[in-house]
Design a protein around this motif. Structure first.
Motif, short mmCIF file in Angstrom:
data_model
loop_
_atom_site.label_atom_id
_atom_site.label_comp_id
_atom_site.label_asym_id
_atom_site.label_seq_id
_atom_site.Cartn_x
_atom_site.Cartn_y
_atom_site.Cartn_z
N SER A 468 36.28 45.86 38.86
CA SER A 468 36.17 44.53 38.03
C SER A 468 36.59 45.49 36.62
O SER A 468 37.56 45.03 35.42
CB SER A 468 34.96 44.09 37.61
N SER A 469 36.35 46.71 37.10
CA SER A 469 36.50 47.68 35.32
C SER A 469 36.70 49.51 36.02
O SER A 469 35.77 49.70 36.96
CB SER A 469 35.28 47.32 34.53
N VAL A 470 37.35 49.98 35.23
CA VAL A 470 38.02 51.71 35.41
C VAL A 470 36.71 51.91 34.30
O VAL A 470 37.61 52.56 33.30
CB VAL A 470 39.26 51.92 35.23
N THR A 471 35.85 52.79 34.29
CA THR A 471 34.85 53.18 33.51
C THR A 471 34.35 54.60 34.12
O THR A 471 34.79 54.69 35.36
CB THR A 471 33.03 52.27 33.37
N GLY A 486 44.84 45.42 44.47
CA GLY A 486 44.18 44.85 45.30
C GLY A 486 42.46 44.59 44.31
O GLY A 486 42.06 44.20 45.11
N ASN A 487 42.77 44.54 43.08
CA ASN A 487 41.00 45.14 42.83
C ASN A 487 41.07 43.76 41.65
O ASN A 487 41.70 42.70 41.70
CB ASN A 487 40.73 45.97 42.62
N ASN A 488 40.28 43.42 41.14
CA ASN A 488 39.98 42.65 39.86
C ASN A 488 39.93 42.87 38.36
O ASN A 488 39.56 43.13 37.43
CB ASN A 488 38.98 41.55 39.67
N ILE A 489 40.14 44.48 38.11
CA ILE A 489 40.87 45.04 37.22
C ILE A 489 41.48 44.33 36.03
O ILE A 489 42.07 43.64 36.12
CB ILE A 489 41.64 46.37 37.51
N LEU A 490 40.92 43.83 34.70
CA LEU A 490 40.96 43.50 33.39
C LEU A 490 42.21 44.71 33.20
O LEU A 490 43.51 44.05 32.03
CB LEU A 490 40.67 42.72 32.70
N THR A 491 41.64 46.05 32.48
CA THR A 491 42.20 46.34 31.50
C THR A 491 42.05 47.94 32.41
O THR A 491 41.71 48.59 32.96
CB THR A 491 41.70 46.63 30.18
N LEU A 492 43.40 48.48 32.00
CA LEU A 492 43.47 50.49 32.35
C LEU A 492 42.95 51.33 30.66
O LEU A 492 44.12 52.25 31.46
CB LEU A 492 44.88 50.43 32.82
N ALA A 493 42.09 50.99 30.22
CA ALA A 493 42.17 52.14 28.39
C ALA A 493 42.23 52.94 28.80
O ALA A 493 42.11 54.07 28.43
CB ALA A 493 41.60 51.05 27.94
#
Length: 631
Positions: A468-471, A486-493
């Protein structure tokens, strides 16, 4: 290294010319390709320009071929005519096509191979006349004229006899590949002794009864080729066991392939018995059918040439029973490639895994392995492997998998797609430092997975997980290819610091907004952000302009880049969206309004002052009143 099989993921994929896509014409600097397959030609016309060099007319309704059919394409080099109803070829059918190098006329209705107008085939390099209606192979003197012929495929399941002189016309030709198709052979008089000097020989024999003739046939080709492939043979249907492996003992061939072979443990033992004393470096067993069980037994040996084993698709999951022997350790130490796909393997003994000290490529895809049975507290399994592929198994724990690689100091590629892997640890994972390519797609990974991945990756595939997040991805400064589809990612910041990325896929996520400045941070070669629920506000136009003007390949553009909200724009492609200046810049509009008002007031004041100077008080008063009303 010669290969008949499709390469695994670690190897390069070679695309054949026959993959002519749905487009009717494809132009390039060197060739003009016209594809009219499955168009009901000649009932429905197909236009091929005079500069056509490659023409595909397969799967149509052609019955006869005359000179005028191809006289306009004098530069034709490759012609595909399979799966038609061709029963007649005019003697001058290809007289105007002197540059023709490839002709595929397989799966038609020719009654004789001699019906081919060989006199026009002086430039021919690749000829396929297999699976027609002829019942015997008669080549004729004309075949000797094809001095450039390198690849020949002929025969059909109706062929039952191979006489001594069947292939005598091929003597003297510099053939590199020969593919022969027969039915049940009931007569064989050494016909294949006329064949020699091949790179690849494929014998698609469809035989089960006369296994004694099969043995003679294999003996005759033992030194005819570097690579031999035998297909469609049932060794158990007759109920008679005839050892066949002895032909390998003094053969000079390097690769031996068996495809669609039905056998039992006796025949497998026979192959293993002679493999040690042969020159064979690679063996492949594909689509094998077996009965009973088989325990590999390896005799004592001093030297072995076998380096590569490829096994794919076994229909008897109980066939192989491992009973580790001391000689196995020596046997496996010679191997550099071990590929076992869909053999229902559920256990990998330490005696074997610790012995694979020379192994470079290991592919165990589509089996039943997990961490505990693939690495059952072994000392140092697969210590020098470079590519390790375990797709479609039952691996579950990312930490266990990662820690198991710590001693694999040469591992570059790890592919573990389509398992049940989850992230279930709070501690750092001890990955090997050499890993550059990691594929964990189609698993069950959630959470901050990037914190637990190695820093030096260049290729990362986490597609179709539950992220859900790219951290903490910013630590991977060497990343060049990233797949997060195909994930649940909201932002690519957090991706902004990875300017090294050249290929990026994050389609089918939950990304609502795209920042143009973020996109311009990268020098993408390929980008896919389609099928996300975009909010179409004023900023979306800048992103659309980027997608439409960038030199990168934008996958799915523009049809897969549509608005999700506001509701009245749902489904609209983002490049079609436009907003008024007032909507996107209300502050700027307010400033303009204020400027207009101030300008008007100042103008009125100046007019009033001027009128007062000339004594027009009444008129000035009226003018001022009118301006007040206007304001």
């Amino acid at each position: 290294m010669l290969h008949f099989h499709k390469q695994t993921e670690n190897a390069n994929v070679v695309f054949g010319l026959y993959l002519l896509l749905s487009a009717s014409c494809v132009s390039s600097m060197r060739q003009h390709v016209v594809n009219c397959t499955k168009t009901n030609y000649p009932t429905v016309p197909c236009h091929f320009p005079s500069d056509t060099t490659v023409l595909d007319l397969s799967h149509n309704s052609i019955e006869k071929v005359f000179r005028q059919d191809f006289s306009s394409v004098t530069g034709l080099k490759q012609l595909f005519l399979p799966f038609n109803s061709i029963s007649f070829l005019a003697i001058d059918a290809f007289q105007d096509n002197v540059d023709l190098e490839l002709l595929d006329i397989s799966h038609n209705c020719l009654n004789e191979i001699s019906a081919l107008p060989i006199g026009s085939f002086l430039a021919m390099k690749d000829l396929d006349v297999s699976n027609n209606k002829y019942t015997e192979i008669t080549l004729g003197q004309e075949f000797k004229k094809m001095k450039n012929l390198e690849i020949l495929k002929l025969g059909s399941p109706q062929i039952s006899s191979l006489k001594a002189n069947t292939f005598s016309e091929l003597e003297g030709l510099q053939l590199k590949e020969f593919h022969l198709i027969t039915g049940e052979i009931n007569e064989y008089d050494g016909a294949l002794t006329k064949i020699s000097g091949l790179k690849k020989l494929t014998l698609e024999l469809n035989i089960w009864e006369h296994l004694d003739l099969l043995k003679s046939l294999l003996t005759d080709v033992a030194n005819a080729t570097d690579a031999l492939k035998i297909m469609n043979i049932n060794l158990i249907k007759s109920g008679h066991y005839i050892p066949l492996g002895s032909f390998m003992e003094y053969s000079q061939m390097k690769t031996f392939v068996m495809q669609n072979i039905s056998a039992d443990g006796n025949y497998i033992s026979d192959v293993i018995l002679f493999i040690f004393s042969s020159n064979i470096e690679e063996i492949q067993i594909i689509d094998s059918h077996s009965i009973g069980t088989f325990t590999p037994k390896i005799r004592r040996f001093t030297k072995m040439n076998l380096k590569r084993i490829y096994l794919e698709n076994l229909d008897n999951p109980h066939f192989i029973i491992f009973s580790p022997m001391s000689e196995m350790k020596k046997f496996f130490s010679y191997l550099t490639h071990l590929i076992i796909i869909n053999w229902q393997i559920f256990y990998f003994p330490c005696l074997i895994s610790d012995s694979l000290t020379s192994l470079e490529i290991l592919d165990l895809s589509r089996n039943r392995l997990s961490e505990s049975v693939a690495f059952p507290k072994c000392q140092a399994p697969f210590p020098n492997v470079r590519s390790f592929i375990i797709n479609n198994n039952f691996f579950k724990d990312l930490a266990l998998l990662g820690n198991a690689t710590s001693h694999m100091i040469k591992l570059v590629n790890l592919l573990a797609s389509s398992n049940n892997i989850i992230l279930n640890t709070e501690f750092a994972i001890n990955w090997t430092k050499s890993l550059l390519n990691l594929n964990l797609s189609m698993n069950l990974i959630t959470g901050d997975v990037f914190s637990f991945l190695p820093d030096n990756l260049e290729v990362l595939d986490l597609s179709f997980n539950r992220i859900s997040s790219v951290t903490h991805i910013g630590k991977m400064k060497r990343l060049q290819v990233v797949h997060l589809s195909g994930n649940n990612i909201l932002t690519l910041a957090e991706m902004a610091s990875l300017s090294s990325v050249r290929v990026f896929h994050a389609d089918r996520n939950r990304i609502q907004k795209i920042n143009q400045h973020f996109l311009e941070t990268f020098a993408f070669n390929e980008l896919n952000l389609g099928n996300n629920p975009f909010v179409c506000d004023c900023n979306i136009k800048d992103a659309a302009n980027y997608f439409g003007s960038t030199s990168a390949t934008v996958v799915g553009w523009p049809s897969e880049y549509t608005c999700d909200s506001p509701s009245y724009l749902n489904g609209t492609e983002i490049h079609l969206i436009s907003f008024s200046l007032a909507t996107c810049h209300p502050g700027f509009t307010a400033v303009i309004s204020i400027v207009v008002i101030l300008t008007t007031v100042i103008a009125c004041a100046l007019i009033y002052k001027k009128n007062k100077h000339f004594g027009y008080h009444h008129i000035s008063f009226n003018l001022t009143s009118q301006n007040d009303v206007a304001i």
